[in-house]
Design an enzyme around this catalytic site. Sequence first.
Site: not given
Ligand SMILES: [Zn+2]
Length: 452
Positions: A330, A279
């Site tokens: 993800d 991220h």
């Molecule tokens: Zn994750």
Amino acid sequence: MTGTRWLAEYAWLPDHTEPTADVLIDTADGRITAVTPLAAGSDPPAGVEVLGEAVRLPGLTLPGLANAHSHAFHRALRGRTHGGRGDFWTWRDRMYAVAQRLDPDSYLALARAVYAEMALAGITCVGEFHYLHHNPDGTPYADPNAMGAALVEAAAHAGIRITLLDTCYLTATVDGQPLAGPQRRFGDGDALRWAERVDAFRPADEHARVGAAIHSVRAVPAGQLAAVAGWADRRDAPLHVHLSEQPAENDACRALHGRTPARLLADHGVLGPATTAVHATHLTGADLALLADAGSGVCLCPTTERDLADGIGPARRMADVGLPLSLGSDSHAVIDLFEEARAMELDERLRTRRRGHFSPVELRDAATTGGHAALGWRDAGRIAVGARADLVTVRLDGPRTAGVPAVGVWFAAGAADVTHVVVDGRTVVRDGRHLSVDVPAELASAIAEVTS
Ligand SMILES: [Zn+2]
């Protein structure tokens, strides 16, 4: 294993800004042994014969795509967290409910179907950020690595490689509140016991390797970060960490430690060339410099960041300071590396109200070489002699791609346009069908098992 000769209508070779037409690719024993572009209209060069025996790959052939960040069980949440509009807590409550239901058998069934969905999307390697370790009450299984072993086996069934990023997850909050309720099965007590368990897990399978992960600065206390980093260092293994996904994590870290999460990781030896920050959405300029100085990379997960309302990571600034970029699906809100790759560019356009941030080659590299390198497979992700024989063919005659030049696939194609997938020289997907898994049927039954 005998060799195979492939004839790609187009192939995207390293150091080429655009795909090349009519490329012969020879593979043997899981490696690419020759790459021969046939100049348009010319005869094959000397030594290249029996064109008729080549397996034709109509469309554009890419190197294998790498999905550098996955939580396989989140696939069961797709389309189930938006009821009554659905806020972050709706998502997290549902995620924990599914996490409670899984055991090694049901996780094998679910992950096998999810990884086979990835294969259909052209993904030849997955990085599984794995923290669902123990029984729901936190006690270990008879084999304390039974859940990890199920994931490794699932990848084998699906025909893709896996880096199992075994995740240290110890606390519920930045200030060290203990794990409770559904989180109990994530924890090993402390980092040394985590390391002891992971050390005992050494799958012999050639498609698998084991890496480490720190869930986040929220879930691993500062005093235990170095133990996880040290394990990865001793094993020369990749080390991944969720970093600054949401501003609340930054605020809690600054309040307790007086520094940003990136600074905290740097101060405890977590940032290095084998480290990938996942991220990295809310970073300061100083944070970016810390990552760059350490040689660390970043895995962007744009479709999940979009789904969870995390924000837009500074992808161009990351690339400009030299951070290697990779991509992950993800939470599997969608599994489509083409969508993740174009989001690198399109999200920057929304933020800056300007076009033209990333070249098609930069998008390709994030989805291929960047991801494989982040997962420790540096010999994959390129169509070049000596590289692993991963080939992913995208049709250029389908409803989404007809009339699109081959260079335009990153902005036109999706997972459904992948027709042929070869992993380590083995054909896993042919004509858009997985050769060993009935993906829709297995997804439906595995998800019904954990949601009904
Ligand atoms: Zn994750």
